[in-house]
Scaffold this active site. Structure first.
Site, PDB file in Angstrom:
ATOM      1  N   HIS A   1       4.647   4.235  11.941  1.00 14.22           N
ATOM      2  CA  HIS A   1       5.899   3.968  11.228  1.00 14.22           C
ATOM      3  C   HIS A   1       7.144   4.224  12.081  1.00 14.22           C
ATOM      4  O   HIS A   1       8.170   4.668  11.573  1.00 14.22           O
ATOM      5  CB  HIS A   1       5.968   4.762   9.919  1.00 14.22           C
ATOM      6  CG  HIS A   1       5.036   4.250   8.879  1.00 14.22           C
ATOM      7  ND1 HIS A   1       5.143   2.992   8.341  1.00 14.22           N
ATOM      8  CD2 HIS A   1       3.977   4.816   8.277  1.00 14.22           C
ATOM      9  CE1 HIS A   1       4.184   2.817   7.453  1.00 14.22           C
ATOM     10  NE2 HIS A   1       3.457   3.890   7.396  1.00 14.22           N
TER      11      HIS A   1
ATOM     12  N   GLU B   1       0.815  -1.207   0.000  1.00 11.89           N
ATOM     13  CA  GLU B   1       0.000   0.000   0.000  1.00 11.89           C
ATOM     14  C   GLU B   1       0.852   1.262   0.000  1.00 11.89           C
ATOM     15  O   GLU B   1       0.583   2.186  -0.744  1.00 11.89           O
ATOM     16  CB  GLU B   1      -0.934   0.023   1.211  1.00 11.89           C
ATOM     17  CG  GLU B   1      -1.882   1.190   1.125  1.00 11.89           C
ATOM     18  CD  GLU B   1      -2.103   1.892   2.433  1.00 11.89           C
ATOM     19  OE1 GLU B   1      -3.003   2.720   2.463  1.00 11.89           O
ATOM     20  OE2 GLU B   1      -1.382   1.638   3.394  1.00 11.89           O
ATOM     21  N   GLU B   2       1.847   1.303   0.826  1.00  8.88           N
ATOM     22  CA  GLU B   2       2.624   2.532   0.983  1.00  8.88           C
ATOM     23  C   GLU B   2       3.327   3.012  -0.289  1.00  8.88           C
ATOM     24  O   GLU B   2       3.141   4.132  -0.687  1.00  8.88           O
ATOM     25  CB  GLU B   2       3.647   2.366   2.112  1.00  8.88           C
ATOM     26  CG  GLU B   2       3.020   2.193   3.478  1.00  8.88           C
ATOM     27  CD  GLU B   2       2.357   3.450   4.006  1.00  8.88           C
ATOM     28  OE1 GLU B   2       2.759   4.564   3.636  1.00  8.88           O
ATOM     29  OE2 GLU B   2       1.419   3.324   4.799  1.00  8.88           O
TER      30      GLU B   2
END
Length: 179
Positions: A130, A27-28
């Site tokens: 993160h 996704e990132e």
């Protein structure tokens, strides 16, 4: 999403419209999985609307921060017992002030995907996002059962299922629902 799927399966009244759960990774960096689903999957054409579930923090209630289609927000506001949203966030994303992205951009008709839908995120405790403190054990007990699979998301899904006969997809980049 497994909790949400479990809730549907355990329900005494199953939806009459198909519900699709899309689990993906990557996704990132450029949201490749959602882009691949929209461009390559034969199931993509069966999707009528989506809910993208994100997580910036391990708790709280999901907050709508982007949408495509006024009726998606209206359905959510009418069905969720405690709807929450921050429309200014959409302006911030649209202006390019957020360096990250969500799969919403790959699914939404406002961008690349052609679908109406909403982008929701858990935000409480987001300072750990993160970092080395961004760990599974930080998820607050019950947050998925209460806010995701409880009244907020289930109500949203049920509101969308009545609008048309196309499939409702739930995607996981962190997670997506598409009705």
């Amino acid at each position: 999403m497994l909790e949400l799927a479990s809730n549907f399966v355990a329900s005494t009244k199953l939806p009459t419209t198909p519900v699709m759960f899309l689990f993906s990774g990557a996704e990132e960096p450029l949201c490749q999985s959602a882009a691949a689903f929209m461009s390559s999957s034969p199931w993509a054409k069966r999707v009528g609307v989506f809910i993208n579930l994100e997580s910036i923090g391990p708790g709280g209630s999901p907050i709508v921060f982007q949408h495509a289609g006024a009726w998606t927000i209206k359905a959510f506001a009418e069905r969720a017992p405690h709807p929450r949203g921050v429309i200014a966030a959409q302006d911030i994303f649209d202006a390019g002030l957020v360096l990250g992205d969500t799969d919403y951009r790959q699914l939404s008709y406002r961008h690349r995907g052609g679908l109406p839908g909403i982008d929701m995120a858990y935000l409480l405790g987001g300072a750990a996002y993160h970092t080395d403190r961004d760990i599974l054990s930080a998820i607050r007990p019950g947050v998925l059962q209460v806010s995701c699979c409880g009244s907020c998301i289930i109500s949203r899904v049920k509101a969308q299922l009545g609008n048309h006969g196309r499939a409702y997809v739930i995607h996981e980049g962190q997670a997506h629902l598409t009705a």
